[in-house]
Motif scaffolding. Structure first.
Motif, PDB file in Angstrom:
ATOM      1  N   VAL A   1       4.852  14.867  -3.936  1.00 26.04           N
ATOM      2  CA  VAL A   1       5.374  14.007  -4.988  1.00 26.04           C
ATOM      3  C   VAL A   1       4.995  12.559  -4.687  1.00 26.04           C
ATOM      4  N   LEU A   2       4.495  11.854  -5.703  1.00 27.81           N
ATOM      5  CA  LEU A   2       4.230  10.426  -5.600  1.00 27.81           C
ATOM      6  C   LEU A   2       5.401   9.699  -6.245  1.00 27.81           C
ATOM      7  N   ALA A   3       6.126   8.894  -5.467  1.00 27.75           N
ATOM      8  CA  ALA A   3       7.281   8.136  -5.959  1.00 27.75           C
ATOM      9  C   ALA A   3       6.889   6.669  -6.091  1.00 27.75           C
ATOM     10  N   VAL A   4       7.041   6.122  -7.304  1.00 26.82           N
ATOM     11  CA  VAL A   4       6.627   4.750  -7.594  1.00 26.82           C
ATOM     12  C   VAL A   4       7.846   3.943  -8.018  1.00 26.82           C
ATOM     13  N   ASP A   5       8.173   2.915  -7.244  1.00 25.62           N
ATOM     14  CA  ASP A   5       9.318   2.063  -7.569  1.00 25.62           C
ATOM     15  C   ASP A   5       9.150   0.738  -6.848  1.00 25.62           C
ATOM     16  N   ASP A   6       9.460  -0.360  -7.526  1.00 26.80           N
ATOM     17  CA  ASP A   6       9.328  -1.668  -6.896  1.00 26.80           C
ATOM     18  C   ASP A   6      10.460  -1.951  -5.910  1.00 26.80           C
ATOM     19  N   SER A   7      11.513  -1.165  -5.945  1.00 20.08           N
ATOM     20  CA  SER A   7      12.640  -1.332  -5.026  1.00 20.08           C
ATOM     21  C   SER A   7      12.461  -0.426  -3.807  1.00 20.08           C
TER      22      SER A   7
ATOM     23  N   ARG B   1      -0.606   0.081  -7.422  1.00 19.29           N
ATOM     24  CA  ARG B   1      -0.821   0.826  -6.173  1.00 19.29           C
ATOM     25  C   ARG B   1      -0.862   2.330  -6.448  1.00 19.29           C
ATOM     26  N   ALA B   2      -0.035   2.796  -7.360  1.00 17.63           N
ATOM     27  CA  ALA B   2      -0.035   4.223  -7.710  1.00 17.63           C
ATOM     28  C   ALA B   2      -1.383   4.611  -8.310  1.00 17.63           C
ATOM     29  N   LEU B   3      -1.909   3.780  -9.206  1.00 14.97           N
ATOM     30  CA  LEU B   3      -3.208   4.065  -9.819  1.00 14.97           C
ATOM     31  C   LEU B   3      -4.317   4.063  -8.771  1.00 14.97           C
ATOM     32  N   GLU B   4      -4.243   3.135  -7.813  1.00 19.78           N
ATOM     33  CA  GLU B   4      -5.225   3.112  -6.728  1.00 19.78           C
ATOM     34  C   GLU B   4      -5.145   4.399  -5.910  1.00 19.78           C
ATOM     35  N   TYR B   5      -3.940   4.821  -5.595  1.00 19.00           N
ATOM     36  CA  TYR B   5      -3.754   6.041  -4.807  1.00 19.00           C
ATOM     37  C   TYR B   5      -4.319   7.259  -5.545  1.00 19.00           C
ATOM     38  N   LEU B   6      -4.115   7.281  -6.864  1.00 17.84           N
ATOM     39  CA  LEU B   6      -4.571   8.406  -7.679  1.00 17.84           C
ATOM     40  C   LEU B   6      -6.062   8.322  -8.025  1.00 17.84           C
ATOM     41  N   GLY B   7      -6.688   7.193  -7.709  1.00 19.81           N
ATOM     42  CA  GLY B   7      -8.096   7.015  -8.054  1.00 19.81           C
ATOM     43  C   GLY B   7      -8.305   6.617  -9.497  1.00 19.81           C
ATOM     44  N   LEU B   8      -7.268   6.052 -10.131  1.00 21.49           N
ATOM     45  CA  LEU B   8      -7.347   5.695 -11.549  1.00 21.49           C
ATOM     46  C   LEU B   8      -7.379   4.190 -11.796  1.00 21.49           C
TER      47      LEU B   8
ATOM     48  N   MET C   1       0.836  -1.173   0.000  1.00 24.60           N
ATOM     49  CA  MET C   1       0.000   0.000   0.000  1.00 24.60           C
ATOM     50  C   MET C   1       0.885   1.242   0.000  1.00 24.60           C
ATOM     51  N   ALA C   2       0.348   2.334  -0.414  1.00 28.62           N
ATOM     52  CA  ALA C   2       1.108   3.579  -0.451  1.00 28.62           C
ATOM     53  C   ALA C   2       1.403   4.019   0.979  1.00 28.62           C
ATOM     54  N   SER C   3       2.587   4.571   1.134  1.00 31.07           N
ATOM     55  CA  SER C   3       2.927   5.147   2.428  1.00 31.07           C
ATOM     56  C   SER C   3       3.231   6.611   2.214  1.00 31.07           C
ATOM     57  N   SER C   4       3.179   7.369   3.260  1.00 28.78           N
ATOM     58  CA  SER C   4       3.362   8.802   3.102  1.00 28.78           C
ATOM     59  C   SER C   4       4.202   9.345   4.229  1.00 28.78           C
ATOM     60  N   SER C   5       4.996  10.344   3.880  1.00 29.73           N
ATOM     61  CA  SER C   5       5.767  11.011   4.920  1.00 29.73           C
ATOM     62  C   SER C   5       4.959  12.134   5.542  1.00 29.73           C
TER      63      SER C   5
END
Length: 150
Positions: free
Chosen positions: A21-27, A53-60, A1-5
């Motif tokens: 900023v949304l940062a998307v990386d499998d690492s 997960r990025a698309l879910e976070y963005l609602g897409l 799931m997305a995490s946030s600072s």
């Protein structure tokens, strides 16, 4: 799931607030590097481990109806090579969305492949950066965010 600072996404961008900023990386390591670089550049960073997960976070995500009212992302940074969905495929989904298409997308990769770079730039990427990201890249990204919001 997305995490946030940060606790809650801001509703509107204000120069007194940190750009989001949304940062998307499998690492996990690469997500942490991006997060540290951008937090040091006074950005707020939310991370996602893959394109889905990025698309879910963005609602897409499939079945979701995007709502830009409760989410304000000023930039998306995505790795190109991820399982399930490449950064280019994520870029295409974002650029096809009426509510998200204006958000700049930066694609990063450890592979310097000219056809891949051209494909992403022609697909609407704001920038294509090579890993490992440096402090100078964070400064460049911050400039893109400021230009967008002027």
């Amino acid at each position: 799931m997305a995490s946030s600072s940060s606790s809650l996404p801001s509703m509107e961008f204000d120069f007194d607030e940190k750009p989001h900023v949304l940062a998307v990386d499998d690492s996990l390591i690469d997500r942490k590097v991006i997060e540290r670089l951008l937090i040091n550049s006074t950005c707020r960073v939310t991370t996602a481990e893959n394109g889905k997960r990025a698309l879910e976070y963005l609602g897409l995500a499939d079945g979701q109806h995007p709502s830009h009212s409760d989410l304000k992302v000023n930039m998306i940074i995505t790795d190109y090579s991820m399982p399930g969905m490449t950064g280019y495929e994520l870029l295409k989904r974002i650029k096809e969305s009426p509510t998200m298409k204006e958000i700049p997308v930066v694609v990063v990769s450890s592979e310097n492949i000219p056809t891949r770079i051209n494909q992403c730039m022609e697909g609407g990427a704001q920038e294509f950066l090579l890993k490992p990201l440096q402090l100078s890249d964070a400064t460049k990204l911050r400039c893109h965010i400021k230009k967008l919001n002027n």
